[in-house]
Design a protein around this motif. Structure first.
Motif, PDB file in Angstrom:
ATOM      1  N   PRO A   8      25.621  26.606  38.383  1.00  0.00           N
ATOM      2  CA  PRO A   8      25.367  26.511  39.970  1.00  0.00           C
ATOM      3  C   PRO A   8      26.114  25.072  40.338  1.00  0.00           C
ATOM      4  N   LYS A   9      26.058  24.878  41.690  1.00  0.00           N
ATOM      5  CA  LYS A   9      26.653  23.508  42.145  1.00  0.00           C
ATOM      6  C   LYS A   9      25.615  22.588  42.139  1.00  0.00           C
ATOM      7  N   TYR A  10      24.297  22.770  42.210  1.00  0.00           N
ATOM      8  CA  TYR A  10      23.070  22.213  42.291  1.00  0.00           C
ATOM      9  C   TYR A  10      22.102  22.572  41.543  1.00  0.00           C
ATOM     10  N   LEU A  11      21.557  21.902  40.770  1.00  0.00           N
ATOM     11  CA  LEU A  11      20.426  22.355  39.717  1.00  0.00           C
ATOM     12  C   LEU A  11      19.414  21.273  39.746  1.00  0.00           C
ATOM     13  N   VAL A  12      18.037  21.687  40.147  1.00  0.00           N
ATOM     14  CA  VAL A  12      17.060  20.816  40.224  1.00  0.00           C
ATOM     15  C   VAL A  12      16.030  21.426  39.495  1.00  0.00           C
ATOM     16  N   THR A  13      15.540  20.576  38.553  1.00  0.00           N
ATOM     17  CA  THR A  13      14.499  21.137  37.476  1.00  0.00           C
ATOM     18  C   THR A  13      13.487  20.075  37.095  1.00  0.00           C
ATOM     19  N   GLN A  14      12.508  20.528  36.247  1.00  0.00           N
ATOM     20  CA  GLN A  14      11.578  19.479  35.726  1.00  0.00           C
ATOM     21  C   GLN A  14      11.899  19.017  34.342  1.00  0.00           C
ATOM     22  N   MET A  15      11.285  17.930  33.909  1.00  0.00           N
ATOM     23  CA  MET A  15      11.480  17.551  32.727  1.00  0.00           C
ATOM     24  C   MET A  15      10.905  18.568  31.666  1.00  0.00           C
ATOM     25  N   GLY A  16      11.425  18.850  30.602  1.00  0.00           N
ATOM     26  CA  GLY A  16      11.112  19.494  29.512  1.00  0.00           C
ATOM     27  C   GLY A  16      11.721  20.756  29.600  1.00  0.00           C
ATOM     28  N   ASN A  17      12.322  21.429  30.658  1.00  0.00           N
ATOM     29  CA  ASN A  17      13.043  22.540  30.757  1.00  0.00           C
ATOM     30  C   ASN A  17      14.045  22.614  30.194  1.00  0.00           C
ATOM     31  N   ASP A  18      14.468  23.833  30.124  1.00  0.00           N
ATOM     32  CA  ASP A  18      16.047  24.339  29.496  1.00  0.00           C
ATOM     33  C   ASP A  18      16.775  24.817  30.368  1.00  0.00           C
ATOM     34  N   LYS A  19      17.998  24.382  30.561  1.00  0.00           N
ATOM     35  CA  LYS A  19      18.915  25.192  31.563  1.00  0.00           C
ATOM     36  C   LYS A  19      20.475  25.082  31.114  1.00  0.00           C
ATOM     37  N   SER A  20      20.927  26.135  31.833  1.00  0.00           N
ATOM     38  CA  SER A  20      22.554  26.159  31.651  1.00  0.00           C
ATOM     39  C   SER A  20      23.313  26.120  32.603  1.00  0.00           C
ATOM     40  N   ILE A  21      24.394  25.568  32.393  1.00  0.00           N
ATOM     41  CA  ILE A  21      25.542  25.499  33.127  1.00  0.00           C
ATOM     42  C   ILE A  21      26.615  26.308  32.762  1.00  0.00           C
ATOM     43  N   LYS A  22      27.416  27.092  33.613  1.00  0.00           N
ATOM     44  CA  LYS A  22      28.555  28.060  33.378  1.00  0.00           C
ATOM     45  C   LYS A  22      29.814  27.376  33.863  1.00  0.00           C
ATOM     46  N   CYS A  23      30.741  27.869  32.966  1.00  0.00           N
ATOM     47  CA  CYS A  23      32.230  27.412  33.661  1.00  0.00           C
ATOM     48  C   CYS A  23      33.124  28.500  33.335  1.00  0.00           C
ATOM     49  N   GLU A  24      34.130  28.602  33.968  1.00  0.00           N
ATOM     50  CA  GLU A  24      35.129  29.765  33.788  1.00  0.00           C
ATOM     51  C   GLU A  24      36.296  29.029  34.363  1.00  0.00           C
ATOM     52  N   GLN A  25      37.693  29.448  33.631  1.00  0.00           N
ATOM     53  CA  GLN A  25      38.868  29.065  34.131  1.00  0.00           C
ATOM     54  C   GLN A  25      39.556  30.286  34.111  1.00  0.00           C
ATOM     55  N   ASN A  26      40.636  30.379  35.045  1.00  0.00           N
ATOM     56  CA  ASN A  26      41.512  31.385  35.295  1.00  0.00           C
ATOM     57  C   ASN A  26      42.967  30.849  35.263  1.00  0.00           C
TER      58      ASN A  26
END
Lengths: 116, 113
Positions: A8-26
């Motif tokens: 995402p463009k913005y990601l707000v989360t709490q300590m201890g969580n697991d998160k992913s950021i995706k990236c794609e190029q064409n």
């Protein structure tokens, strides 16, 4: 549009969580990167993949795990998030530069991660 | 290791020239780049120079490279308010097979009317 896109463009989360950021190029590039930009705007490379293989791995905690399912995608998974992980994460891509090549990096618009 | 340094801030009046300076330490640098970052956006490539050149001009942009002193500069002629942004220099050396781009600390350019 030809581009490097991150979600995402913005990601707000709490300590201890697991998160992913995706990236794609064409852009047809075979090499992708993750950079971290801290609050002072300093940019530091984290990882680089060429054709799904890791070629640059800077000193990054093991909680950060990049995954490249194919050469057009490079995702970043972060386990057990900490306050210090708050930053803007940029994905970029280029052709492979071997000992003197000049394929400039093309950047995505960044993902602003805030850990509370 | 590779270090790239820039001054943090530069303020100029609209219509004047801006000169942003950069120093680096990597002797194996092959290409040097200038990127522009506007608020909330990614980095946009402005121009680059091969390490064997000492000057490159591209419309309002002039890049000067002093390889002996490891000093790079970006001159923007007739600076406009739309040029207000953070400017990063970056150098590509042979670390990581030539794929590693090391960025400077960034220079915040403010253009005043």
């Amino acid at each position: 549009d030809t581009a490097v896109s991150q979600t995402p463009k913005y990601l707000v989360t709490q300590m201890g969580n697991d998160k992913s950021i995706k990236c794609e190029q064409n852009l047809g590039h075979d090499t992708m990167y993750w950079y971290k930009q801290d609050s002072k705007k300093f940019l530091k490379i984290m990882f680089s993949y060429n054709n799904k293989e890791l070629i640059i791995n800077e000193t990054v905690p093991n909680r950060f795990s990049p995954k490249s399912p194919d050469k057009a995608h490079l995702n970043l998974h972060i386990n057990s998030l900490e306050l210090g992980d708050s930053a803007v994460y940029f994905c970029a891509s280029s052709h492979l530069n071997l000992g003197g090549g000049n394929s400039p990096l093309h950047f995505g618009n960044g993902t602003r991660l805030t850990v509370t | 290791g590779e270090d790239v340094e820039q001054s943090l801030f530069l303020s100029v009046r609209e219509g004047d020239s801006s000169v942003i300076n950069c120093t680096y330490t990597d002797s194996s640098s092959t290409y040097l780049y200038w990127y522009k970052q506007e608020p909330g956006a990614g980095l946009q490539l402005l121009t680059y120079i091969f390490s064997n050149m000492d000057m490159k001009q591209d419309q309002r942009l002039t890049v000067l490279l002093n390889k002996k002193d490891k000093h790079l500069s970006l001159r923007i002629a007739d600076t406009q308010t739309g040029d207000s942004a953070i400017y990063f220099c970056a150098e590509r050396g042979l670390t990581g097979g030539g794929n590693k781009l090391t960025f400077g600390t960034g220079t915040q350019l403010k253009v005043e009317l």
